[in-house]
Design a protein around this motif. Structure first.
Motif, PDB file in Angstrom:
ATOM      1  N   TYR A 240       0.840  -1.210   0.000  1.00  0.00           N
ATOM      2  CA  TYR A 240       0.000   0.000   0.000  1.00  0.00           C
ATOM      3  C   TYR A 240       0.873   1.258   0.000  1.00  0.00           C
ATOM      4  O   TYR A 240       1.813   1.394   0.792  1.00  0.00           O
ATOM      5  N   ARG A 241       0.558   2.151  -0.930  1.00  0.00           N
ATOM      6  CA  ARG A 241       1.254   3.452  -0.985  1.00  0.00           C
ATOM      7  C   ARG A 241       0.207   4.504  -1.349  1.00  0.00           C
ATOM      8  O   ARG A 241      -0.295   4.526  -2.483  1.00  0.00           O
ATOM      9  N   GLY A 242      -0.124   5.351  -0.376  1.00  0.00           N
ATOM     10  CA  GLY A 242      -1.145   6.371  -0.602  1.00  0.00           C
ATOM     11  C   GLY A 242      -0.643   7.751  -0.245  1.00  0.00           C
ATOM     12  O   GLY A 242       0.284   7.913   0.565  1.00  0.00           O
ATOM     13  N   TYR A 243      -1.279   8.756  -0.847  1.00  0.00           N
ATOM     14  CA  TYR A 243      -0.857  10.139  -0.641  1.00  0.00           C
ATOM     15  C   TYR A 243      -2.034  10.897  -0.051  1.00  0.00           C
ATOM     16  O   TYR A 243      -3.059  11.101  -0.710  1.00  0.00           O
ATOM     17  N   GLY A 264       6.882  17.072 -12.104  1.00  0.00           N
ATOM     18  CA  GLY A 264       6.308  16.867 -13.423  1.00  0.00           C
ATOM     19  C   GLY A 264       6.022  15.410 -13.749  1.00  0.00           C
ATOM     20  O   GLY A 264       5.813  15.048 -14.912  1.00  0.00           O
ATOM     21  N   LEU A 265       5.991  14.552 -12.728  1.00  0.00           N
ATOM     22  CA  LEU A 265       5.712  13.131 -12.925  1.00  0.00           C
ATOM     23  C   LEU A 265       4.230  12.922 -13.230  1.00  0.00           C
ATOM     24  O   LEU A 265       3.368  13.575 -12.640  1.00  0.00           O
ATOM     25  N   ARG A 266       3.928  11.974 -14.128  1.00  0.00           N
ATOM     26  CA  ARG A 266       2.532  11.741 -14.520  1.00  0.00           C
ATOM     27  C   ARG A 266       2.091  10.327 -14.155  1.00  0.00           C
ATOM     28  O   ARG A 266       2.891   9.379 -14.164  1.00  0.00           O
ATOM     29  N   LEU A 292      -2.223   5.833  -6.608  1.00  0.00           N
ATOM     30  CA  LEU A 292      -1.892   6.010  -8.021  1.00  0.00           C
ATOM     31  C   LEU A 292      -1.523   4.682  -8.676  1.00  0.00           C
ATOM     32  O   LEU A 292      -1.129   3.713  -8.002  1.00  0.00           O
ATOM     33  N   ALA A 293      -1.633   4.654  -9.985  1.00  0.00           N
ATOM     34  CA  ALA A 293      -1.343   3.426 -10.735  1.00  0.00           C
ATOM     35  C   ALA A 293       0.147   3.129 -10.787  1.00  0.00           C
ATOM     36  O   ALA A 293       0.549   1.970 -10.989  1.00  0.00           O
ATOM     37  N   ASP A 294       0.987   4.149 -10.605  1.00  0.00           N
ATOM     38  CA  ASP A 294       2.435   3.975 -10.695  1.00  0.00           C
ATOM     39  C   ASP A 294       3.097   4.290  -9.364  1.00  0.00           C
ATOM     40  O   ASP A 294       2.597   5.111  -8.577  1.00  0.00           O
ATOM     41  N   GLU A 295       4.239   3.661  -9.115  1.00  0.00           N
ATOM     42  CA  GLU A 295       5.026   3.968  -7.925  1.00  0.00           C
ATOM     43  C   GLU A 295       5.939   5.152  -8.249  1.00  0.00           C
ATOM     44  O   GLU A 295       6.874   5.024  -9.050  1.00  0.00           O
ATOM     45  N   LEU A 296       5.635   6.284  -7.642  1.00  0.00           N
ATOM     46  CA  LEU A 296       6.382   7.516  -7.912  1.00  0.00           C
ATOM     47  C   LEU A 296       7.057   8.008  -6.642  1.00  0.00           C
ATOM     48  O   LEU A 296       6.622   7.692  -5.527  1.00  0.00           O
ATOM     49  N   ASP A 297       8.099   8.793  -6.817  1.00  0.00           N
ATOM     50  CA  ASP A 297       8.801   9.396  -5.676  1.00  0.00           C
ATOM     51  C   ASP A 297       8.069  10.686  -5.307  1.00  0.00           C
ATOM     52  O   ASP A 297       8.339  11.751  -5.863  1.00  0.00           O
ATOM     53  N   ILE A 298       7.114  10.571  -4.369  1.00  0.00           N
ATOM     54  CA  ILE A 298       6.290  11.705  -3.949  1.00  0.00           C
ATOM     55  C   ILE A 298       6.485  11.905  -2.458  1.00  0.00           C
ATOM     56  O   ILE A 298       6.510  10.933  -1.688  1.00  0.00           O
TER      57      ILE A 298
END
Length: 427
Positions: A240-243, A264-266, A292-298
């Motif tokens: 699980y990864r949520g923002y 600018g990550l999409r 999100l559908a992708d694992e991003l560095d947020i």
């Protein structure tokens, strides 16, 4: 289900704001019996023959001792027609910062004047601040009308003067209403007064119940400032990864394309979670966790926004500042800018102008900004941040200026040119 109106009070010292708010609470039966008993006892101790309704709202000990309002107090009351969230703000010039805070989310402001004094310097200052904040509707409550013998002519002089001033700030005739009231006796607050037969308009409460509430000004392109990244890494939720954060503007739903700024990550929204379970969609003001559908560095301080309607990413801001500190602001000053959950260093590159709220004119290239002055400045930031123009998205177009030495709040800032086109923002 009744609608909700967010409103604020403003006015000068001893204009009777606390008494008016207390009267509204009392007349709408929003006061508990033990609260009223306490007010009655305190009023008797002061030698008063009738309850001092201002004691219902002046809650701080220092406020009661001085007979003034110091802090912003939020009051909640309701009638069968509408629910209300009221920000009761101070009248003292030194507490103008609290007026900015209380009025920042208001859909309507009740500005009080003493019928014996009329429109004064603080009235004009508050009206200018309300216009700059984009509060769309004003009510001028000419209070203590009983102390001038319910004089119609005196009331009309005040109403005309304020209407002229409000029009100069960009308010249309239909967005401003002037009402003669006596908060002490209840004249034209919740019920019409037979002592003002010359006034045929609504009572204050009738107006608050019936005034049209415009769509939420944040209901535009989606914006979610990230407050916290949730990664429990438990056996039940290993991936699980949520923002998490509060939706500042617009609406989010599964399948929406988003961009994470300033990187600018999409990606695409996979799910919108809450403490009570997933939602089909969430609007402005909702506290949610976006998956999100992708694992991003947020990280905290980033902004998730609609991909096709994203804000500007910049390291330079032109903005209006309501200066709230006794310390002066000059070109070359080093400050911190807090925008959402992100704080960056900044340098004051230019003081474009200072707005004179009394004459509604600007002074070009002032040497400094002083306490309670409003000015247009250019700030150079140490790193890029995503911002909107305040007029289009107040939550993501607002920021705080902070003293890097002691952490004190120095100013409230609004991105964009707030001195021109005020009339375009009045409803």
């Amino acid at each position: 289900m009744s609608s909700l109106l967010r409103l604020a009070t403003a006015g000068s010292v001893d204009d009777g704001k606390s008494t008016l708010v207390g009267r509204l609470l009392y007349d709408t039966k929003s006061v508990l019996a033990d609260q009223l008993d306490a007010v009655q006892r305190a009023s008797v101790d002061r030698g008063l023959s009738t309850p001092d309704l201002s004691l219902l709202v002046d809650g701080l000990r220092s406020e009661r001792e001085q007979g003034i309002t110091i802090d912003v107090a939020y009051r909640y009351f309701a009638t069968p027609r509408r629910s209300f969230v009221l920000a009761d703000t101070p009248g003292h010039v030194q507490y103008t910062r609290n007026t900015v805070t209380g009025a920042s989310t208001a859909q309507l402001a009740v500005l009080l004047v003493d019928a014996r004094k009329g429109v004064i310097e603080q009235t004009r200052r508050h009206a200018a601040v309300l216009a700059l904040l984009g509060v769309p509707r004003l009510v001028l409550a000419v209070n203590k009308i009983d102390l001038i013998g319910y004089d119609e002519a005196a009331f009309e002089v005040i109403a005309k003067e304020f209407a002229t001033h409000a029009a100069s700030l960009g308010y249309s005739e239909g967005s401003v209403l002037t009402i003669p009231v006596s908060a002490l006796h209840g004249d034209n607050v919740a019920s019409s007064s037979d002592k003002t037969p010359w006034y045929s308009g609504p009572t204050l409460l009738e107006h608050l119940e019936s005034v049209p509430v415009a769509p939420d000004p944040h209901d535009a392109a989606f914006r979610l400032p990230v407050q916290y990244v949730i990664r429990p890494r438990t056996a039940e939720h290993p991936d699980y990864r949520g923002y998490a954060g509060q939706v500042a503007a617009g609406t989010v739903r599964a399948g929406d394309e988003i961009v994470v700024l300033p990187q600018g990550l999409r990606s695409t929204v996979e799910r919108v979670d809450t403490a009570d379970g997933p939602l089909a969609e969430a609007g402005s003001g909702s506290s949610v966790t976006v998956i999100l559908a992708d694992e991003l560095d947020i990280a905290r301080g980033d902004l998730i926004a609609a991909a096709e309607q994203c804000p500007v990413v910049t390291d330079e801001l032109t903005a209006a500042l309501c200066w709230l500190s006794a310390k002066s602001l000059t070109v070359g000053s080093k400050v911190l800018v807090k925008h959402g959950a992100r704080t960056v260093q900044a340098l004051v590159e230019d003081l474009h102008s200072r707005f004179d709220e009394q004459t509604l004119s600007t002074v070009e290239s002032p040497d400094s900004l002083e306490l309670n002055e409003i000015g247009s400045v250019r700030l150079r930031l140490s790193e890029e941040i995503p911002v909107d123009d305040y007029a289009s998205s107040p939550r993501t177009g607002a920021f705080l200026v902070i003293d890097p030495k002691d952490g004190d709040t120095l100013a409230a800032g609004m991105v964009g040119d707030r001195f021109s086109g005020l009339g375009e923002r009045a409803a």
